[in-house]
Design a protein around this motif. Structure first.
Motif, PDB file in Angstrom:
ATOM      1  N   ALA A 276      18.331   5.059  34.104  1.00 47.59           N
ATOM      2  CA  ALA A 276      18.238   5.315  32.662  1.00 47.59           C
ATOM      3  C   ALA A 276      17.700   4.109  31.913  1.00 47.59           C
ATOM      4  O   ALA A 276      16.823   4.244  31.037  1.00 47.59           O
ATOM      5  CB  ALA A 276      19.619   5.705  32.119  1.00 47.59           C
ATOM      6  N   VAL A 277      18.181   2.909  32.238  1.00 45.63           N
ATOM      7  CA  VAL A 277      17.738   1.732  31.499  1.00 45.63           C
ATOM      8  C   VAL A 277      16.302   1.364  31.860  1.00 45.63           C
ATOM      9  O   VAL A 277      15.516   0.954  30.989  1.00 45.63           O
ATOM     10  CB  VAL A 277      18.710   0.550  31.723  1.00 45.63           C
ATOM     11  N   VAL A 278      15.901   1.539  33.111  1.00 46.78           N
ATOM     12  CA  VAL A 278      14.517   1.253  33.489  1.00 46.78           C
ATOM     13  C   VAL A 278      13.559   2.244  32.841  1.00 46.78           C
ATOM     14  O   VAL A 278      12.492   1.857  32.333  1.00 46.78           O
ATOM     15  CB  VAL A 278      14.362   1.270  35.026  1.00 46.78           C
ATOM     16  N   ASP A 279      13.924   3.520  32.827  1.00 46.64           N
ATOM     17  CA  ASP A 279      13.050   4.520  32.196  1.00 46.64           C
ATOM     18  C   ASP A 279      12.929   4.275  30.694  1.00 46.64           C
ATOM     19  O   ASP A 279      11.857   4.484  30.109  1.00 46.64           O
ATOM     20  CB  ASP A 279      13.580   5.921  32.466  1.00 46.64           C
ATOM     21  N   ARG A 280      14.007   3.807  30.069  1.00 45.74           N
ATOM     22  CA  ARG A 280      13.940   3.469  28.642  1.00 45.74           C
ATOM     23  C   ARG A 280      13.033   2.263  28.418  1.00 45.74           C
ATOM     24  O   ARG A 280      12.266   2.214  27.454  1.00 45.74           O
ATOM     25  CB  ARG A 280      15.346   3.207  28.116  1.00 45.74           C
ATOM     26  N   LEU A 281      13.101   1.280  29.294  1.00 42.05           N
ATOM     27  CA  LEU A 281      12.228   0.107  29.208  1.00 42.05           C
ATOM     28  C   LEU A 281      10.765   0.510  29.278  1.00 42.05           C
ATOM     29  O   LEU A 281       9.937   0.060  28.469  1.00 42.05           O
ATOM     30  CB  LEU A 281      12.557  -0.851  30.357  1.00 42.05           C
ATOM     31  N   LEU A 282      10.435   1.376  30.222  1.00 38.98           N
ATOM     32  CA  LEU A 282       9.038   1.736  30.452  1.00 38.98           C
ATOM     33  C   LEU A 282       8.512   2.740  29.435  1.00 38.98           C
ATOM     34  O   LEU A 282       7.352   2.652  29.003  1.00 38.98           O
ATOM     35  CB  LEU A 282       8.881   2.296  31.871  1.00 38.98           C
ATOM     36  N   SER A 283       9.341   3.688  29.049  1.00 39.62           N
ATOM     37  CA  SER A 283       8.875   4.715  28.113  1.00 39.62           C
ATOM     38  C   SER A 283       8.548   4.128  26.752  1.00 39.62           C
ATOM     39  O   SER A 283       7.697   4.664  26.028  1.00 39.62           O
ATOM     40  CB  SER A 283       9.931   5.820  27.971  1.00 39.62           C
ATOM     41  N   ARG A 289       6.942   4.665  35.924  1.00 41.39           N
ATOM     42  CA  ARG A 289       7.583   3.842  36.946  1.00 41.39           C
ATOM     43  C   ARG A 289       6.635   3.592  38.122  1.00 41.39           C
ATOM     44  O   ARG A 289       6.641   2.511  38.733  1.00 41.39           O
ATOM     45  CB  ARG A 289       8.860   4.505  37.431  1.00 41.39           C
ATOM     46  N   SER A 290       5.824   4.568  38.451  1.00 42.70           N
ATOM     47  CA  SER A 290       4.888   4.421  39.572  1.00 42.70           C
ATOM     48  C   SER A 290       3.828   3.356  39.306  1.00 42.70           C
ATOM     49  O   SER A 290       3.160   2.897  40.247  1.00 42.70           O
ATOM     50  CB  SER A 290       4.204   5.760  39.862  1.00 42.70           C
ATOM     51  N   LEU A 312      16.241   3.825  42.382  1.00 48.05           N
ATOM     52  CA  LEU A 312      14.912   3.756  41.770  1.00 48.05           C
ATOM     53  C   LEU A 312      13.820   4.213  42.733  1.00 48.05           C
ATOM     54  O   LEU A 312      12.645   4.199  42.383  1.00 48.05           O
ATOM     55  CB  LEU A 312      14.612   2.323  41.301  1.00 48.05           C
ATOM     56  N   ARG A 313      14.226   4.592  43.938  1.00 44.60           N
ATOM     57  CA  ARG A 313      13.302   5.063  44.971  1.00 44.60           C
ATOM     58  C   ARG A 313      12.209   4.025  45.249  1.00 44.60           C
ATOM     59  O   ARG A 313      11.008   4.325  45.296  1.00 44.60           O
ATOM     60  CB  ARG A 313      12.701   6.425  44.579  1.00 44.60           C
ATOM     61  N   ALA A 370      13.373  -6.517  31.679  1.00 41.56           N
ATOM     62  CA  ALA A 370      12.206  -6.918  30.889  1.00 41.56           C
ATOM     63  C   ALA A 370      10.953  -6.460  31.612  1.00 41.56           C
ATOM     64  O   ALA A 370      10.910  -6.432  32.854  1.00 41.56           O
ATOM     65  CB  ALA A 370      12.183  -8.431  30.682  1.00 41.56           C
ATOM     66  N   LEU A 371       9.945  -6.104  30.842  1.00 39.31           N
ATOM     67  CA  LEU A 371       8.659  -5.662  31.392  1.00 39.31           C
ATOM     68  C   LEU A 371       7.607  -6.731  31.128  1.00 39.31           C
ATOM     69  O   LEU A 371       7.468  -7.212  30.003  1.00 39.31           O
ATOM     70  CB  LEU A 371       8.227  -4.340  30.754  1.00 39.31           C
TER      71      LEU A 371
END
Length: 377
Positions: A276-283, A289-290, A312-313, A370-371
């Motif tokens: 959830a937190v990674v998808d929020r960072l990227l969106s 993510r890919s 995160l696969r 962070a991204l």
């Protein structure tokens, strides 16, 4: 065609970049068996726990041996004094390496953020580094205490904001953790889990935000000419309040010192929330993510690393730097994620346009991300 300056956002606000990183360790390198033998631990369950940690060696600052060959006992006061000595020494060396790689001098630092959790200092580490390194006496400072393994990301956010407000100037983040100044040895599995993981280490990173028309250093710190560097695009965090006590310091009356506690459910808590937190960072910046090529994750322990990878696969190759840092240094608390970043810089595999995610987990329980994106300056 008019060239687009990728170092500024659409709103004209400068995007800070990572100019260089430096690391340092303290003490001596010990294998897991070395530590067990030095402390006279014979319990087969504890020895098995150490052996399954995924750690080949750790750098620790241990007391000298007594007449019986066993390590001398350290009081809480001894540990606090050791913490101060070690974090100052490691901090000076890590900052020195970082500045040299960025072709900077100590007086160039305009903002100093210091992170440590393994001991309490007043005055803080930042003031001690100002004295030891002859920094400008009017340098702006921030000491971050008690945030644990995720604190590098919180310090990075403060440094990033300062750089946006002060383009062209340099902020340095220092994470210095003397984990061997925060231990308890007794017969419990609680302390065995903690003692099987942590090592002494410090990491420093220099940030700056570009000025219109000015060249920037590359991510290897090769001078102040133009180059390829990772820009800090965004950040996202999540405090998992249902697990607020999963990582904490308690006072141990019997031992007369602080004792760190790690709940066995931590890997599962982190795994359940990391997507959830990674998808929020990227969106927030429209990145899938890919599209992320580089994953730089805190080396929190073998089970934590596996939980992040599985949920995160990610591939084992994605986690290679994190696994290598755990293997060679153990869990370095707040500095771990920057040790992983340094490995990536040394590998030289980042290319223009690549995205990377930095991630750390710690008390709260908290996941901080962070991204970054590598761009030409």
């Amino acid at each position: 065609m008019v060239a687009v300056d990728r170092s500024f956002g659409h709103d004209g606000i400068p995007i800070p970049l990572v100019a260089a990183v430096g690391t340092a360790v303290a003490g001596h390198a010990y294998s897991q068996n070395d530590v067990l033998d030095l402390f006279g631990i014979s319990d087969p369950k504890v020895r098995s726990l150490f052996g399954k940690s995924g750690i080949r060696r750790r750098f620790l600052t241990l007391p000298s041996g007594g007449p019986d060959g066993r390590l001398a006992e350290e009081s809480q006061g001894d540990l606090l004094r050791k913490h101060r000595r070690i974090v100052v020494d490691m901090g000076v060396r890590a900052v020195g390496v970082c500045l040299a790689r960025a072709c900077l001098r100590p007086v160039d630092i305009g903002y100093l953020v210091c992170v440590t959790t393994t001991g309490f200092l007043t005055p803080g580490l930042s003031a001690l580094l100002v004295r030891e390194m002859d920094l400008a006496p009017d340098v702006q400072r921030l000491d971050v205490v008690g945030m644990g393994c995720n604190a590098a990301m919180n310090g990075l956010a403060a440094a990033r904001a300062w750089c946006v407000a002060n383009p062209g100037r340099v902020a340095v983040l220092v994470c210095a953790e003397a984990c061997s100044a925060a231990y308890v040895f007794d017969s419990t599995m609680r302390t065995a889990v903690v003692n099987s993981l942590f090592g002494d280490g410090a990491a420093a990173v220099a940030l700056t935000a570009p000025v219109v028309g000015a060249a920037v250093p590359d991510s290897a710190g090769r001078g102040r000419g133009g180059g390829l560097a990772p820009y800090l695009l965004s950040a996202a965090s999540q405090v998992i309040t249902s697990a607020v006590d999963a990582m904490r310091y308690d006072w141990d009356d019997a031992q007369g010192r602080f004792s760190f506690f790690l709940d066995r459910q931590i890997p599962y808590v982190i795994g359940a929330h990391v997507e959830a937190v990674v998808d929020r960072l990227l969106s927030g910046v429209g990145v899938r993510r890919s599209a992320v090529r580089h994953w730089l994750v805190h080396a929190g322990g073998r089970k934590v690393i596996d939980a992040v990878r599985v949920n995160l696969r990610l591939s084992r190759h994605d986690m290679r730097h994190t696994v290598a840092v755990l293997r060679d240094y153990g869990n370095l608390s707040s500095g771990s994620v920057l040790f992983s970043y340094e490995r990536l810089v040394e590998e030289g595999s980042a290319r223009a346009g690549d995205y990377g995610v930095l991630m750390a987990m710690g008390p709260g329980s908290t996941i901080e991300t962070a991204l970054i994106q590598w761009r030409w300056g």
